[in-house]
Design an enzyme around this catalytic site. Structure first.
Site, short mmCIF file in Angstrom:
data_model
loop_
_atom_site.label_atom_id
_atom_site.label_comp_id
_atom_site.label_asym_id
_atom_site.label_seq_id
_atom_site.Cartn_x
_atom_site.Cartn_y
_atom_site.Cartn_z
N THR A 121 -8.21 8.62 8.99
CA THR A 121 -7.81 7.50 8.54
C THR A 121 -7.34 6.25 9.34
O THR A 121 -6.66 5.44 9.00
CB THR A 121 -6.63 7.77 7.56
OG1 THR A 121 -5.53 8.54 8.42
CG2 THR A 121 -6.93 8.60 6.31
N LYS B 91 0.96 -1.11 0.21
CA LYS B 91 0.09 0.03 0.01
C LYS B 91 0.89 1.18 0.10
O LYS B 91 1.52 1.54 0.64
CB LYS B 91 -0.90 -0.03 1.26
CG LYS B 91 -1.69 -1.13 1.42
CD LYS B 91 -2.63 -1.44 2.57
CE LYS B 91 -1.35 -1.69 3.84
NZ LYS B 91 -2.35 -2.03 5.00
N GLY C 189 -7.21 3.18 11.28
CA GLY C 189 -7.72 1.51 10.99
C GLY C 189 -7.87 1.31 9.36
O GLY C 189 -8.34 0.33 9.21
N THR C 190 -7.32 2.10 8.75
CA THR C 190 -7.47 1.67 7.12
C THR C 190 -6.64 0.42 6.89
O THR C 190 -7.25 -0.59 6.07
CB THR C 190 -6.84 2.94 6.44
OG1 THR C 190 -5.36 3.32 6.87
CG2 THR C 190 -7.74 4.10 6.31
N GLY C 191 -5.50 0.15 7.36
CA GLY C 191 -5.05 -0.80 7.05
C GLY C 191 -5.76 -2.20 7.69
O GLY C 191 -5.74 -3.18 6.86
N CYS C 192 -5.96 -2.09 9.02
CA CYS C 192 -6.77 -3.38 9.40
C CYS C 192 -8.20 -3.55 8.63
O CYS C 192 -8.43 -4.73 8.17
CB CYS C 192 -7.38 -3.07 10.76
SG CYS C 192 -6.02 -2.64 11.97
#
Length: 268
Positions: free
Chosen positions: A206, A174, A208-211
């Site tokens: 933003t 990402k 928690g976008t990865g989770c």
């Protein structure tokens, strides 16, 4: 409801990331979320203020109870903060070689707190990465795993090749940490590289976008979608959730995980 996802990760008391974000994402996309909690965090939009590790034996008991009774169509891991937890999780996942496994190599929280011990990086690379169906690092995480700096698209591609060499069949790298008005994500497999790009959404909300993205991909795989379809739908869900963020908190605010995207669509 279709697709049972067992999430093995830490809890976020603020609700924006971790297990809480995972459950919301999986549910919003029509899947069934079960969990094994590895650590409790005292956390809000400003950062992580405390961590209470869960004993490895109890993490294993959570996994065993869910798999034995409810079953799972996919695993997803997030915060695995210690060598002991990584080794335990690897042992359990090895018992289910045909199951999809999305590895989100969580290392540092949005606010800067370290969520993975430095001495655990080797275990993550050696034990878990080769078991994953796909790993979903951001740029700083990929730099640690690949052992190289990433400042450009070419360097993203080189790092992704290095991560494939660790044994994972696919890498979604990402690019949101890189500068620019366009965010580029790179999906690398042994068949080649595909780029996904979209205009950057300028916002502080933003958290928690990865989770969220990793759980969305795991849900797609659990529902029988291809990896590419899962990534496309997951990115669409995350971007929609960012645009509709409720504006909570003084720091990095949460997304709107309740936003709906048709779980059956395959044309994102």
């Amino acid at each position: 409801m279709k697709g049972r996802v067992l999430v093995i990760a830490g809890s976020d008391s603020g609700g924006g990331a971790g297990i809480q974000a995972d459950i919301k994402t999986i549910t919003a996309l029509g899947g069934y979320a079960a969990t094994a909690i590895t650590a409790l965090t005292a956390q809000d939009t400003n950062g992580v203020h405390g961590v209470m590790p869960v004993p490895p034996g109890f993490v294993g008991q959570q996994i065993d109870c869910v798999v034995r009774d409810i079953g799972a169509d996919a695993f997803k891991t997030g915060m695995l903060d210690r060598v002991e937890i990584i080794e335990l999780v690897a042992d359990r996942i090895e018992l289910h070689p045909g199951l999809a496994f999305v590895l989100d190599p969580v290392m540092v929280a949005k606010g800067g707190a370290r969520l993975l011990a430095m001495d655990a990086v080797g275990s993550l690379k050696g034990r878990l990465v080769p078991l994953a169906s796909v790993i979903t690092p951001n740029v700083p995480e990929a730099e640690v795993l690949a052992g190289r700096s990433i400042r450009s698209l070419d360097e993203m591609k080189a790092a992704a090749e290095g991560l494939l060499a660790l044994g994972a069949p696919a890498v979604l790298l990402k690019g949101g940490h890189l500068d620019g008005d366009v965010v580029m994500d790179l999906l690398a497999t042994r068949d080649g590289v595909e780029m996904f790009e979209a205009p950057r959404i300028v916002t502080r909300h933003t958290h928690g976008t990865g989770c969220t993205l990793a759980s969305a991909i795991a849900t797609g795989l659990a529902q029988g979608m291809t990896l590419r379809q899962s990534v496309l739908r997951g990115r669409a869900y995350v971007r929609t959730a960012i645009r509709n963020a409720p504006g909570y908190g003084a720091g990095h605010g949460p997304l709107d995980h309740g936003i709906t995207i048709d779980p059956a669509r395959l044309d994102y």
